[in-house]
Design an enzyme around this catalytic site. Structure first.
Site, PDB file in Angstrom:
ATOM      1  CD  GLU A   8      13.109  -3.836  -1.304  1.00  0.00           C
ATOM      2  OE1 GLU A   8      12.586  -3.881  -2.428  1.00  0.00           O
ATOM      3  OE2 GLU A   8      12.455  -3.764  -0.256  1.00  0.00           O
TER       4      GLU A   8
ATOM      5  CG  ASP B  97      11.166   2.832   0.334  1.00  0.00           C
ATOM      6  OD1 ASP B  97      10.863   4.034   0.226  1.00  0.00           O
ATOM      7  OD2 ASP B  97      10.639   1.935  -0.344  1.00  0.00           O
TER       8      ASP B  97
ATOM      9  CB  SER C 223      -0.939   0.000   1.212  1.00  0.00           C
ATOM     10  OG  SER C 223      -0.215  -0.096   2.412  1.00  0.00           O
ATOM     11  N   GLY C 224       2.106   1.150  -0.395  1.00  0.00           N
ATOM     12  CA  GLY C 224       2.963   2.322  -0.513  1.00  0.00           C
ATOM     13  C   GLY C 224       3.624   2.763   0.769  1.00  0.00           C
TER      14      GLY C 224
END
Length: 379
Positions: free
Chosen positions: A160, A172, A123-124
């Protein structure tokens, strides 16, 4: 979530209490999206919705991981298979995170791990980076080789980029590690640094609302990669290392209308980050609202990462005088909004009514009363 709850669940699962407990928050980006991979600026905060991890070393070479929120809620893995599985990139799911972190850290022992979360997935709000950092911090702690903040940030990015095949930037993990109460983090992606800046909207009677639109970000991966490619092409044409160094006059040097639009967004968004910091410092929250609306228009029109649901949600909030914009990679996900505390019930009622009228899945509204602390050890 309370630490005691996590410890009790862990003890029930594994028969004894954990040795290490960490909280790894999510993050929401207030402004400055799709700038980090071009060396730009962003302004995220850590949010009080987190990945919690309890961990304990095992005397054997077995890895047992339980999760209460991911589709594959359990991983049972012999340590000897980690290296082989790590070669099968890109990895995915909970197994992918576990294999990536064990391989990256070179962990030579098994462990029992329980993961619990109050952080919505996809969801961001950077649930992936939150999970990566939780695992990295807990395993480093168990191995008595704790890493400093900068190392953890780079390790999370490797999880990632290298193992999961996601071309994410520094934003992030940096926001999650460096988060501070009542502060936003001015992220300088080129320097890979984050500086806390005051963003005390609570003092002004404001609340931050994160509206999870419940729209899946089905194009987020491919769209993100395409924007990375387009902005790199623009910087190459302009002969600069990254669009961090571009100015308005450079836009006219580009002939491709798509590259013009992408560049215009990055330049304007970097400027809006600094303007937002300055407005918040002087308590000009009306100016902050306008900058949020401007950012959304740029992300929707020039960067084309919005959707009809996101656009309508922002428009309805704007009609209420609530600053709002899409946040994160886009193509679905969440809207971040800044309004008065007493507007919460009206915001929720309006969105439920509008979503019902459009026959959309009802949104989830999360309230962030104030920015939270970043990654930290609890027990």
């Amino acid at each position: 979530m309370r630490a005691e709850t996590l410890v009790n669940h862990f003890s029930q699962l594994f028969g004894e209490p954990p040795q290490s407990v960490w909280e790894s928050p999510g993050r929401v980006n207030l402004i400055g999206d799709h700038t980090d991979y071009q060396g730009g600026f962003a302004l995220p905060i850590a949010v009080p919705y987190s990945t919690w991890i309890a961990a304990q070393l095992r005397p054997d070479e077995e890895i047992h991981v339980y999760s209460d929120y991911l589709p594959d809620q359990r991983v049972d893995l012999p340590l000897e298979t980690v290296s082989r599985l790590a070669q099968k990139t890109p990895l995915s799911g909970l197994l992918g995170f576990v294999v990536a972190v064990w391989d990256l850290l070179g962990v030579t022992t098994g462990a029992n791990i329980l993961l619990m979360s109050t952080l919505p997935v996809a969801s961001g709000l950077s649930s992936s980076a939150s999970l990566s950092l939780a695992l990295l911090a807990a395993l480093s702690d168990l191995g008595q080789r704790p890493h400093d903040a900068k190392t953890l940030i780079h390790l999370a990015r490797q999880v990632e980029n290298v193992y999961l095949g996601v071309e994410s930037g520094i934003l992030d993990p940096l926001a999650i590690v460096c988060g501070q109460r009542d502060c936003a983090i001015r992220v300088d992606a080129l320097a890979e640094e984050g500086q806390p800046v005051s963003f005390n909207y609570a003092q002004a009677g404001k609340s931050l609302f994160i509206i999870d639109t419940r729209t899946p970000r089905t194009l987020a991966g491919s769209g993100y990669h395409e924007r990375v490619k387009e902005t790199k092409e623009a910087s190459d044409i302009l002969g600069i290392p990254c669009l961090r160094f571009a100015s308005d006059k450079n836009i006219d040097q580009l002939t491709d209308p798509v590259l013009k639009a992408r560049t215009r967004h990055v330049i304007g968004e970097n400027q809006r980050v600094q303007a937002t910091i300055e407005a918040a410092e002087r308590g000009d929250w009306s100016r902050v609202n306008q900058l949020l609306w401007d950012s959304h228009q740029s992300l929707s029109r020039d960067f084309m990462v919005s959707t009809p649901v996101l656009d309508e949600t922002v428009a309805w909030l704007q009609d209420m005088g609530v600053g709002a914009r899409v946040t994160g990679a886009g193509f679905g996900g969440s809207v971040v909004a800044l309004g008065d505390c007493e507007q919460q019930a009206d915001i929720e009622a309006l969105l439920i009514r509008r979503y019902q009228e459009n026959r959309w899945a009802l949104p989830r509204v999360l309230t962030v009363l104030r920015p939270a602390d970043g990654l930290h050890k609890v027990l």
